[in-house]
Design an enzyme around this catalytic site. Structure first.
Site, PDB file in Angstrom:
ATOM      1  N   LYS A  85       0.858  -1.188   0.000  1.00  0.00           N
ATOM      2  CA  LYS A  85       0.000   0.000   0.000  1.00  0.00           C
ATOM      3  C   LYS A  85       0.888   1.231   0.000  1.00  0.00           C
ATOM      4  O   LYS A  85       1.995   1.196   0.539  1.00  0.00           O
ATOM      5  CB  LYS A  85      -0.890   0.021   1.256  1.00  0.00           C
TER       6      LYS A  85
HETATM    7  P1  NAD Z   1     -13.008   7.132  -3.157  1.00  0.00           P
HETATM    8  O1  NAD Z   1     -12.006   8.178  -2.814  1.00  0.00           O
HETATM    9  O2  NAD Z   1     -13.427   6.946  -4.557  1.00  0.00           O
HETATM   10  O3  NAD Z   1     -14.334   7.325  -2.271  1.00  0.00           O
HETATM   11  C1  NAD Z   1     -14.311   7.450  -0.879  1.00  0.00           C
HETATM   12  C2  NAD Z   1     -15.688   7.909  -0.433  1.00  0.00           C
HETATM   13  O4  NAD Z   1     -15.738   7.950   0.989  1.00  0.00           O
HETATM   14  C3  NAD Z   1     -16.035   9.325  -0.900  1.00  0.00           C
HETATM   15  O5  NAD Z   1     -17.420   9.377  -1.195  1.00  0.00           O
HETATM   16  C4  NAD Z   1     -15.722  10.176   0.322  1.00  0.00           C
HETATM   17  O6  NAD Z   1     -16.441  11.396   0.333  1.00  0.00           O
HETATM   18  C5  NAD Z   1     -16.188   9.236   1.401  1.00  0.00           C
HETATM   19  N1  NAD Z   1     -15.612   9.535   2.708  1.00  0.00           N
HETATM   20  C6  NAD Z   1     -14.388  10.000   3.014  1.00  0.00           C
HETATM   21  N2  NAD Z   1     -14.285  10.164   4.339  1.00  0.00           N
HETATM   22  C7  NAD Z   1     -15.454   9.772   4.879  1.00  0.00           C
HETATM   23  C8  NAD Z   1     -15.961   9.686   6.191  1.00  0.00           C
HETATM   24  N3  NAD Z   1     -15.232  10.070   7.223  1.00  0.00           N
HETATM   25  N4  NAD Z   1     -17.225   9.227   6.359  1.00  0.00           N
HETATM   26  C9  NAD Z   1     -17.972   8.844   5.291  1.00  0.00           C
HETATM   27  N5  NAD Z   1     -17.546   8.905   4.036  1.00  0.00           N
HETATM   28  C10 NAD Z   1     -16.314   9.356   3.824  1.00  0.00           C
HETATM   29  O7  NAD Z   1     -12.399   5.781  -2.550  1.00  0.00           O
HETATM   30  P2  NAD Z   1     -12.770   4.286  -2.965  1.00  0.00           P
HETATM   31  O8  NAD Z   1     -11.798   3.836  -3.969  1.00  0.00           O
HETATM   32  O9  NAD Z   1     -14.227   4.185  -3.227  1.00  0.00           O
HETATM   33  O10 NAD Z   1     -12.415   3.508  -1.615  1.00  0.00           O
HETATM   34  C11 NAD Z   1     -13.349   3.392  -0.546  1.00  0.00           C
HETATM   35  C12 NAD Z   1     -12.912   2.262   0.372  1.00  0.00           C
HETATM   36  O11 NAD Z   1     -12.838   1.045  -0.371  1.00  0.00           O
HETATM   37  C13 NAD Z   1     -11.530   2.436   1.002  1.00  0.00           C
HETATM   38  O12 NAD Z   1     -11.534   1.848   2.282  1.00  0.00           O
HETATM   39  C14 NAD Z   1     -10.638   1.634   0.072  1.00  0.00           C
HETATM   40  O13 NAD Z   1      -9.435   1.222   0.704  1.00  0.00           O
HETATM   41  C15 NAD Z   1     -11.549   0.469  -0.244  1.00  0.00           C
HETATM   42  N6  NAD Z   1     -11.217  -0.258  -1.475  1.00  0.00           N
HETATM   43  C16 NAD Z   1     -11.147   0.382  -2.667  1.00  0.00           C
HETATM   44  C17 NAD Z   1     -10.869  -0.338  -3.814  1.00  0.00           C
HETATM   45  C18 NAD Z   1     -10.845   0.276  -5.179  1.00  0.00           C
HETATM   46  O14 NAD Z   1     -10.728  -0.466  -6.156  1.00  0.00           O
HETATM   47  N7  NAD Z   1     -10.993   1.583  -5.318  1.00  0.00           N
HETATM   48  C19 NAD Z   1     -10.617  -1.720  -3.720  1.00  0.00           C
HETATM   49  C20 NAD Z   1     -10.719  -2.349  -2.481  1.00  0.00           C
HETATM   50  C21 NAD Z   1     -11.022  -1.600  -1.365  1.00  0.00           C
END
Ligand code: NAD
Length: 441
Positions: free
Chosen positions: A130
């Site tokens: 990461k």
């Molecule tokens: P992103 O940046 O596209 O979206 C994150 C979302 O969470 C946004 O809507 C943001 O406004 C919201 N957010 C931020 N802080 C917040 C809070 N305190 N309370 C509520 N909402 C909040 O990110 P993403 O890629 O969608 O990732 C989201 C989660 O999924 C993370 O934990 C990430 O590690 C995990 N994840 C992502 C992927 C991927 O392919 N993008 C894969 C596996 C896991």
């Protein structure tokens, strides 16, 4: 039982870890402590050799960089970033890059560790990594963001590579960020290296289906979990925390399955309508715009904390870690939690909810769709041979269903919860690979 193959006199079990994180507390949750607690639980089931446990509890490499960026006003600002590689026994390390003001080395290490187990649970040939930069992207112009990305990847470039460590998007980064990373590494090499990063735009060697992959995997997992619980996805009431890549796609795809999404949120807070929200309209007209989803009028506004406690069938936390804790677990009313985010439930919450009979499909399984299609993208890049979206989605669905069934069987045979079952599979695969390879020299 995993013992002996690394046989050496090993330290007493109480030996402190090299980097001792803060104690686990409800008020300040150290997610690395949380990740190590989860590993320790699996280690007991596997009767893991203590020396091997210590190997798996630590990352193989942590690179911390402090790098300058000349801002638009001519001033120089210094940022902290890090890349952590947790384990490479099963292949090159793989994991996202996060831009967020609260990231630190411990959290990045926990996220790298979770990537190792995730890749092993879905049986793809990667270890976990990461990266992160402590930055609030809302404070940067696009030009500043590009310069920050190019400098950060240059500075961690000594450990990144298409055969060694392959980044991808995470919170605060997207396909454009990945395009800048690919271009920077390619400029330095003198030739185009598409396989050095995944989650790229399609025209630069990205894969069809990658943008939707994590959300799609979450919905496949939700469907399998509903089957297992005798519930129906069609007609289920769903709450989604986080409306970014994972949350918005999961909301849209679960709505396509006939479920009703009654509440969603972003960092600013949430919106709720018990009759259902128009997810496609929210994605198209509100998400990512000034004011965000809270500009949508036909819904009640609520905080992220209240959103988690709504009465619903399925709760999909898809934002940050440690959202469901010992403090609010008692107020959670969902029957099924499908972890789109990494680490949204703390061990305290896990224990309480599984004792109460709530099924939690753990992150290392539920959100693995992203890394599965990242793996497909990497394979396509290395071969310069690209697949149709249908093929990508079919292969992804097959892996998700197969992995879900394996975790469920392990859960039943060990009479445990789903997270522990997933860890039993993932940790065992990594431990077996480590034993097979032996410890160099
Ligand atoms: P992103 O940046 O596209 O979206 C994150 C979302 O969470 C946004 O809507 C943001 O406004 C919201 N957010 C931020 N802080 C917040 C809070 N305190 N309370 C509520 N909402 C909040 O990110 P993403 O890629 O969608 O990732 C989201 C989660 O999924 C993370 O934990 C990430 O590690 C995990 N994840 C992502 C992927 C991927 O392919 N993008 C894969 C596996 C896991």
């Amino acid at each position: 039982m995993i013992k002996g193959a690394l046989a050496r006199p090993h330290p007493a079990p109480e030996k402190p870890l090299l980097h001792q994180p803060a104690r686990f507390m409800s008020t300040h949750i150290n997610v690395l402590d949380m990740a190590r607690q989860q590993l320790a639980t699996a280690a007991k089931y596997l009767d893991l050799d203590e020396g091997l446990h210590q190997v798996l509890a630590h990352p193989i490499r942590q690179l911390v960089v402090h790098f300058p960026v000349v801002m638009d006003n001519g001033e120089v600002q210094v940022f902290q970033g890090q890349r952590v590689q947790h384990n490479s026994s099963r292949g090159p390390t793989k994991g996202g890059i996060r831009y967020h003001p609260d990231v630190d080395l411990d959290e990045t290490t926990a996220l790298a560790m979770w990537m190792t187990w995730k890749c092993a649970v879905v049986n793809i040939p990667y270890g976990g990594a990461k990266g992160s930069v402590k930055v609030d992207t809302k404070m940067l112009s696009k030009r500043e963001l590009e310069k920050l990305t190019r400098r950060f990847i240059s500075d961690i470039g000594i450990i990144v590579g298409e055969r060694s460590d392959i980044p991808a998007p995470d919170v605060g980064t997207n396909a454009q960020t990945m395009a800048w990373i690919m271009d920077t590494i390619s400029m330095q090499k003198g030739y185009t290296v598409p396989g050095v990063v995944t989650g790229k735009p399609i025209e630069l060697g990205g894969s069809e289906g990658r943008v939707e992959a994590t959300g799609r995997g979450v919905v496949v997992s939700a469907g399998e979990a509903c089957n297992s619980l005798g519930m129906s996805l069609a007609g289920a009431q769903v709450v989604v925390q986080g409306f970014g890549n994972v949350g918005s796609v999961a909301a849209e795809l679960i709505e396509n399955e006939g479920a009703t999404v009654i509440a969603v949120s972003d960092a600013q807070g949430g919106i709720y309508n018990p009759k259902g929200l128009p997810v496609k309209e929210l994605c198209k007209k509100y998400a990512g715009r000034e004011g965000g989803i809270r500009e949508f009028k036909d819904a009640e506004k609520l905080s992220n904390a209240d959103l988690l406690e709504l009465k619903c069938d399925i709760l999909i936390p898809a934002a940050l870690s440690a959202q469901i804790t010992g403090d609010n677990a008692k107020k959670i009313k969902a029957k099924l939690i499908v972890e789109g985010a990494n680490g949204p439930c703390t061990p305290e919450a896990d224990q309480y909810l599984s004792d109460k009979g709530v099924m939690i499909v753990p992150d290392v399984l539920a959100n693995a769709g992203g890394v599965v299609v990242s793996y497909f993208e990497w394979v396509q890049d290395l071969q310069n041979f690209f697949w149709a979206e249908e093929e990508v989605n079919q292969k992804l669905t097959r892996i998700m269903k197969h992995s879900f069934a394996a975790v469920e069987n392990t859960m039943r045979s060990h009479k445990t919860d789903m997270r522990t079952a997933a860890y039993i599979i993932g940790v065992k695969r990594v431990a077996d690979a480590t034993i097979r390879r032996g410890i160099y020299p």
